[in-house]
Design a protein around this motif. Structure first.
Motif, short mmCIF file in Angstrom:
data_model
loop_
_atom_site.label_atom_id
_atom_site.label_comp_id
_atom_site.label_asym_id
_atom_site.label_seq_id
_atom_site.Cartn_x
_atom_site.Cartn_y
_atom_site.Cartn_z
N VAL A 1 0.84 -1.19 0.00
CA VAL A 1 0.00 0.00 0.00
C VAL A 1 0.88 1.24 0.00
CG1 VAL A 1 -0.12 -0.05 2.53
CG2 VAL A 1 -1.86 1.21 1.25
N LEU A 2 0.43 2.29 -0.67
CA LEU A 2 1.04 3.62 -0.53
C LEU A 2 0.28 4.33 0.58
CD1 LEU A 2 1.74 5.02 -4.11
CD2 LEU A 2 3.17 3.59 -2.66
N PHE A 3 1.02 4.74 1.62
CA PHE A 3 0.33 5.33 2.77
C PHE A 3 1.32 6.20 3.53
CE2 PHE A 3 -2.82 5.36 6.19
CZ PHE A 3 -4.00 5.14 5.49
N SER A 4 0.78 7.24 4.17
CA SER A 4 1.62 8.10 5.00
C SER A 4 1.85 7.46 6.36
CB SER A 4 0.95 9.47 5.18
OG SER A 4 1.62 10.21 6.17
N TRP A 5 3.04 7.67 6.91
CA TRP A 5 3.38 7.09 8.20
C TRP A 5 2.47 7.59 9.32
CZ3 TRP A 5 6.04 3.00 9.46
CH2 TRP A 5 7.05 2.52 8.60
N HIS A 6 1.89 8.77 9.19
CA HIS A 6 1.09 9.28 10.30
C HIS A 6 -0.19 8.48 10.50
CE1 HIS A 6 -1.39 11.38 7.25
NE2 HIS A 6 -2.29 11.50 8.20
N GLY A 7 -0.55 7.64 9.53
CA GLY A 7 -1.78 6.85 9.67
C GLY A 7 -1.56 5.35 9.74
N THR A 8 -0.31 4.91 9.81
CA THR A 8 -0.06 3.46 9.75
C THR A 8 -0.49 2.73 11.03
OG1 THR A 8 2.22 3.84 10.46
CG2 THR A 8 1.82 3.64 8.08
N LYS A 9 -0.39 3.39 12.17
CA LYS A 9 -0.80 2.74 13.41
C LYS A 9 -2.32 2.65 13.50
CE LYS A 9 -0.39 2.97 18.45
NZ LYS A 9 0.19 3.71 19.61
N ALA A 10 -2.99 3.76 13.25
CA ALA A 10 -4.45 3.79 13.39
C ALA A 10 -5.15 2.83 12.45
CB ALA A 10 -4.96 5.21 13.17
N THR A 11 -4.57 2.60 11.28
CA THR A 11 -5.20 1.72 10.29
C THR A 11 -4.77 0.27 10.39
OG1 THR A 11 -3.44 2.27 8.73
CG2 THR A 11 -5.46 3.59 8.61
N LEU B 1 0.95 -3.40 11.61
CA LEU B 1 0.85 -4.80 12.04
C LEU B 1 0.78 -5.77 10.86
CD1 LEU B 1 -1.72 -4.43 14.97
CD2 LEU B 1 0.77 -4.59 15.12
N THR B 2 0.51 -5.28 9.68
CA THR B 2 0.30 -6.17 8.53
C THR B 2 1.32 -5.96 7.43
OG1 THR B 2 -1.38 -4.57 7.78
CG2 THR B 2 -2.17 -6.55 8.90
N THR B 3 2.36 -5.16 7.69
CA THR B 3 3.45 -4.99 6.74
C THR B 3 4.78 -5.19 7.45
OG1 THR B 3 3.52 -2.58 7.12
CG2 THR B 3 2.16 -3.37 5.29
N ARG B 4 5.84 -5.47 6.66
CA ARG B 4 7.16 -5.65 7.26
C ARG B 4 8.27 -4.94 6.51
NH1 ARG B 4 9.45 -9.63 8.77
NH2 ARG B 4 11.47 -9.54 7.74
N SER B 5 8.01 -4.51 5.27
CA SER B 5 9.04 -3.84 4.47
C SER B 5 8.55 -2.45 4.08
CB SER B 5 9.37 -4.65 3.22
OG SER B 5 9.82 -5.95 3.57
N ARG C 1 9.25 4.18 15.92
CA ARG C 1 8.72 2.97 16.54
C ARG C 1 9.00 1.73 15.69
NH1 ARG C 1 4.02 4.97 17.27
NH2 ARG C 1 3.09 4.29 15.32
N VAL C 2 8.78 1.85 14.39
CA VAL C 2 8.97 0.70 13.50
C VAL C 2 10.45 0.36 13.34
CG1 VAL C 2 8.69 -0.06 11.10
CG2 VAL C 2 6.79 1.03 12.30
#
Length: 341
Positions: free
Chosen positions: A207-217, A221-225, A282-283
Motif C-alpha cells: 500500500v502507498l500510505f503516509s506514516w502518520h496513519g499506519t498505526k491507526a489503520t 501490524l500487517t506490513t514488514r518492508s 517505533r517501527v
C-alpha cells in the motif's frame, strides 16, 4: 455514527459544575468523516475550534464538531453536504473530489519538494494569489499537505524489480501512476480502514500510505518492508460554506479568520508530521520490520516518472504552466530565505 463531540472534553477534564443559564448559541456545524482521535483533528482542529469558540462565544455563536461520519461518511459526501448547507465547515482530502479541483493534483506529485511543511506554506500562498479558482466556491480556512506517502509491503522487499505482478493499494490517480511506474499493479476501491484486512488476506501485497496513519489503520501490524522514497502527498482543506460565512456578523467573521490561514494550515501539517516521526521511530526499533533505500538508478527512474507526471499534468495549458512555475518559485524563495517551517 459518532455523536457530536464536545470539543472541550478532548483537551481537558474540567468538572461539570452547574453554569449560569444563558442564551442558546447559534451553532456552526463542523463535519468530518474521520474519528476525533485522529491526530490532526485532536491536535490541530480541536484546538483551533476552541480558540475560535472563545472569541465567538460572547457574540452568541459556537462551532460544534460532528466527527466519525456523523454528517457524511467520506470526503466527497462532506463537501457535498457543505455545499448544500447541511454542514457549515468541513475538512476533506482533495483526492476524494479530484475532478472538482484538478489544479490541486499538482501537489500530489513529489517532484519539486519532499517537505510537507514547505509545500503547505506554498499551497496557502498560491491560494492567496488566486491560482485555485475552484476554491472560490467556498471560504478557505486552512490548506494542508500531508506527510509523504511511502510504499509498505506485507513481505520482504528488495527493489523495484521485485514489484512485477504485485498488487498495491492506491487512493487516487496520481498514486496509480506512481505504482505503475514502479512496475506493480495499482488496486483501487479499498478504503483506509480496509487496508489492513486486505493485506492480511493477501488480497493486496502492499500500500502507498503516509506514516502518520499506519498505526491507526493497522498497517504497521500487517506490513514488514518499507521503502524510504517519498511517493506522493495528500493535500486537504478546511473550508466553510461561502453563503453561511457571508451572512455571519462582521465580528464573527473576523474572529474565525484571525485563527485561520497559513498558521492554521501549518499546524495541521505539523500535527501529522509529529505522528509520522513517532511511527517511523517505533517501527525502526522493531526486528519484524525492514527499510529499503532505493538505489541511485531506482531513484532516477522514479524522478523521471514524477517529471513525466508533472509534464502530463500541465500539458499545453498556460494557467497550469504558470501554476507550476509559481510553485517552483515560492519553494526556491523559501529555501533561499531559510524560512522557518
Amino acid at each position: 455514527m459518532s455523536p457530536p463531540v464536545v470539543a472541550a472534553a478532548l483537551l481537558d477534564d474540567r468538572g461539570s459544575e452547574e453554569q449560569p443559564s444563558k442564551a442558546v448559541p447559534t451553532i456552526l456545524r463542523l463535519g468530518i468523516f474521520v474519528p476525533d482521535r485522529v491526530v490532526h483533528v485532536r491536535h490541530a482542529m480541536v484546538p483551533w475550534l476552541m480558540r475560535v469558540n472563545e472569541k465567538i462565544g460572547p457574540m452568541g455563536y459556537e462551532i460544534q464538531l460532528f466527527s466519525g461520519g456523523a454528517l457524511g461518511h467520506d470526503g466527497e459526501m462532506q463537501l457535498r453536504l457543505l455545499m448544500a448547507g447541511v454542514t457549515d465547515i468541513t475538512w476533506f482530502p482533495f483526492g476524494y473530489v479530484a475532478g472538482r479541483f484538478p489544479e490541486i493534483s499538482l501537489l500530489e506529485i513529489p517532484l519539486l519538494s519532499d517537505d510537507p511543511m514547505a509545500l503547505t506554506r506554498a499551497f496557502w500562498r498560491l491560494h492567496e494569489r488566486g491560482f485555485f479558482p475552484g476554491l472560490d466556491d467556498v471560504t478557505v480556512l486552512g490548506l494542508s499537505v500531508s506527510p509523504a506517502n511511502y510504499l509498505h509491503m506485507a513481505d520482504d522487499f528488495d527493489g523495484l524489480s521485485g514489484l512485477s505482478n504485485r498488487k498495491i493499494r492506491v487512493a487516487n490517480a496520481a498514486q496509480a501512476r506512481i505504482v505503475e511506474a514502479m512496475g506493480a499493479t495499482a488496486v483501487g476501491g479499498i478504503t483506509a480502514t480496509q487496508v489492513a484486512e486486505s493485506l492480511s488476506r493477501k488480497m493486496i501485497d502492499g500500500v502507498l500510505f503516509s506514516w502518520h496513519g499506519t498505526k491507526a489503520t493497522g498497517i504497521e501490524l500487517t506490513t514488514r518492508s518499507h521503502m524510504t522514497q517519498a511517493l506522493g502527498f495528500t493535500p486537504s482543506a478546511v473550508v466553510m460554506n461561502k453563503d453561511r460565512f457571508r451572512d455571519l456578523p462582521p465580528k464573527v467573521k473576523e474572529a474565525i479568520l484571525s485563527e485561520s490561514g497559513e498558521a492554521f494550515s501549518l499546524a495541521l501539517t505539523a500535527s501529522m508530521m509529529a505522528e509520522a516521526d513517532k511511527a517511523i521511530a517505533r517501527v525502526k526499533e522493531s526486528p519484524d520490520h525492514q527499510f529499503y533505500r532505493p538505489s541511485p538508478s531506482e531513484s532516477a527512474h522514479l524522478m523521471a516518472a514524477f517529471t513525466a507526471m508533472a509534464e502530463q499534468w500541465q500539458g499545453t495549458d498556460q494557467d497550469r504552466r504558470d501554476l507550476l512555475r509559481a510553485l517552483s518559485r515560492i519553494l526556491e524563495d523559501m529555501a533561499a530565505e531559510k524560512a522557518p517551517l
